[in-house]
Every structure is written in C-alpha cells, then in structure tokens.
Design a protein around this motif. Sequence first.
Motif, PDB file in Angstrom:
ATOM      1  N   ARG A  55       0.845  -1.200   0.000  1.00 38.26           N
ATOM      2  CA  ARG A  55       0.000   0.000   0.000  1.00 38.26           C
ATOM      3  C   ARG A  55       0.875   1.243   0.000  1.00 38.26           C
ATOM      4  NH1 ARG A  55      -2.816  -2.567  -1.732  1.00 38.26           N
ATOM      5  NH2 ARG A  55      -4.784  -3.500  -1.134  1.00 38.26           N
ATOM      6  N   ALA A  56       0.942   1.910  -1.122  1.00 39.22           N
ATOM      7  CA  ALA A  56       1.701   3.164  -1.228  1.00 39.22           C
ATOM      8  C   ALA A  56       1.373   3.789  -2.570  1.00 39.22           C
ATOM      9  CB  ALA A  56       3.203   2.889  -1.138  1.00 39.22           C
ATOM     10  N   ASP A  57       1.509   5.122  -2.653  1.00 36.81           N
ATOM     11  CA  ASP A  57       1.259   5.750  -3.957  1.00 36.81           C
ATOM     12  C   ASP A  57       2.511   5.633  -4.831  1.00 36.81           C
ATOM     13  OD1 ASP A  57       3.051   7.867  -3.303  1.00 36.81           O
ATOM     14  OD2 ASP A  57       1.426   8.884  -2.240  1.00 36.81           O
ATOM     15  N   ARG A  58       2.321   5.909  -6.094  1.00 39.38           N
ATOM     16  CA  ARG A  58       3.388   5.683  -7.061  1.00 39.38           C
ATOM     17  C   ARG A  58       4.639   6.503  -6.752  1.00 39.38           C
ATOM     18  NH1 ARG A  58       3.201   4.742 -13.529  1.00 39.38           N
ATOM     19  NH2 ARG A  58       5.452   4.793 -13.806  1.00 39.38           N
ATOM     20  N   GLU A  59       4.438   7.757  -6.354  1.00 33.73           N
ATOM     21  CA  GLU A  59       5.573   8.636  -6.082  1.00 33.73           C
ATOM     22  C   GLU A  59       6.462   8.066  -4.963  1.00 33.73           C
ATOM     23  OE1 GLU A  59       4.296  12.639  -5.219  1.00 33.73           O
ATOM     24  OE2 GLU A  59       6.388  13.231  -4.919  1.00 33.73           O
ATOM     25  N   THR A  60       5.812   7.590  -3.902  1.00 35.93           N
ATOM     26  CA  THR A  60       6.547   7.003  -2.769  1.00 35.93           C
ATOM     27  C   THR A  60       7.322   5.768  -3.212  1.00 35.93           C
ATOM     28  OG1 THR A  60       4.712   7.732  -1.390  1.00 35.93           O
ATOM     29  CG2 THR A  60       6.260   6.184  -0.397  1.00 35.93           C
ATOM     30  N   PHE A 119       1.466  -0.570 -11.892  1.00 36.97           N
ATOM     31  CA  PHE A 119       0.933   0.311 -10.856  1.00 36.97           C
ATOM     32  C   PHE A 119      -0.588   0.288 -10.914  1.00 36.97           C
ATOM     33  CE2 PHE A 119       5.218   2.000 -11.336  1.00 36.97           C
ATOM     34  CZ  PHE A 119       5.582   2.189 -10.009  1.00 36.97           C
ATOM     35  N   ALA A 121      -4.231   1.594  -8.321  1.00 35.52           N
ATOM     36  CA  ALA A 121      -4.576   2.621  -7.343  1.00 35.52           C
ATOM     37  C   ALA A 121      -4.013   2.258  -5.969  1.00 35.52           C
ATOM     38  CB  ALA A 121      -6.090   2.782  -7.264  1.00 35.52           C
ATOM     39  N   ASP A 122      -3.140   3.092  -5.427  1.00 33.79           N
ATOM     40  CA  ASP A 122      -2.532   2.936  -4.109  1.00 33.79           C
ATOM     41  C   ASP A 122      -1.804   1.614  -3.892  1.00 33.79           C
ATOM     42  OD1 ASP A 122      -1.935   4.362  -1.774  1.00 33.79           O
ATOM     43  OD2 ASP A 122      -3.335   3.141  -0.614  1.00 33.79           O
TER      44      ASP A 122
END
Length: 222
Positions: A55-60, A119, A121-122
Amino acid sequence: MLFVIDFDGTLALRDTVDSLLEKFAPAAWKDVEQDWLQERITAVECMGRQIRMVRADRETLEEFFQSIELDASFLPFYHHVCRYAAVAIVSDGLDHPIQVATHKAGLPNIPVFANRLDFVADGIDIAFPHLDAHCAAGNGVCKCAVARDLAQPLGGLMVLIGDGKSDICLARRADVVFAKKSLLAYCVANNIGHIPFDNFEDVLAVVRKWDAHPPMNLSLVA
Ligand SMILES: [Mg+2]
Ligand SMILES: [Zn+2]
C-alpha cells in the motif's frame, strides 16, 4: 557466451522485494511467506499475494526504487565481459525497480527479464510473462528457459551468477555457476560444480583468467 545475472542479493546488495514488503505491506506478508516455505502455496501464488498487499502511492514507491543500492564492482566486471559475451539480468523479482535502479546507477542498457510490475490505485500488481509451466522449480521467471533461449544463438555457453532459490533451475544446467548464500548451500548439498563469490570483484578476478573461454572443467578454477 551468456552471463546470466541474478538481481536481488546479487547485483542489488539486498533483496528488493523483501525490502519493499517490509516497508509498504502489513506484517501478514510474512505469513504468506511461511505458506510458501512450507509448500502450501506455489512461489507464484506467494509473490502475487504479497505484491498485492503493498500500500503506497506511485511517487513514494518510485522514490524507494531510486534508493536501491547496487554492487559497485559490477560495472568493471561488465566492461570486461561485454567485449566477448552477452549479459542479461534475469530475476524472479520485479522489472520496473530493476530498470530504475540500474538507470540510477548509470549502468548501460542491459536486457532485463523479470516479472512485470503494474501500478494500480494505491499499490502494485504483478504479471508473469516468463512463467514456464514445465519447469519443476515453479518460479515466476523460469531462469533455465529464459537462459536457454538467449544462449542458443550465442553458442549455448551459460554462466550463472546468483545467490538464491530462484537460481536453482538454471544452476543445474549452466556451464559455470558463481554462487553465494543459499545457492552456494544448494550447490554443495547437490554436488553441483560452482565457484563461491561475494561480489563482482571476485567474479571478475576469476573471469580475467579465462581469456574469453570459460574452463569446461571447474576443478581447474575452483
Ligand atoms: Mg537473488
Ligand atoms: Zn526453470
């Protein structure tokens, strides 16, 4: 001649899939790992479940992939062998982090064969374009099939450099095996000729003596 380079724990200093899960998945990913180690689920099922727990967004995630550390002694090794041999990174990890980390380290474009990261969502998902149902090892990437297809037009000679479970199917077929950690233990236990190594400086020291042709009798170099 073809050099097959494992990524996690070999070209990369640590196992990037484990680091990814440690950082971004709930601790239950370790239960899934146990299910696999105790052979209740396959390696492919295990990895699919674990990757979908991230669980993490793409940027992270991209930031994390940028932080992957590689063995600094790989580049001199690569420059030496690329004059006469093909080199491929063949990994049962994820393709995108390998591309990001090798690019960041300033490595030339080396072909990568790995599971596909998508990738969502989240989080992320995984696909298995190099799966081989006929391989008994049952990994996401069948290294023996990938290596055989790559090596055939190059004369067939295969050199494996690896450290773990996903390298086993190829270790049984490669002409020369450089091994560390659990692959080393496997080679010892199964009587597979091998050369122990810690990093690519060690590998280069051996390869320099080959003068473009690996010895077919490992006792000459071990
Ligand atoms: Mg590895
Ligand atoms: Zn295989």
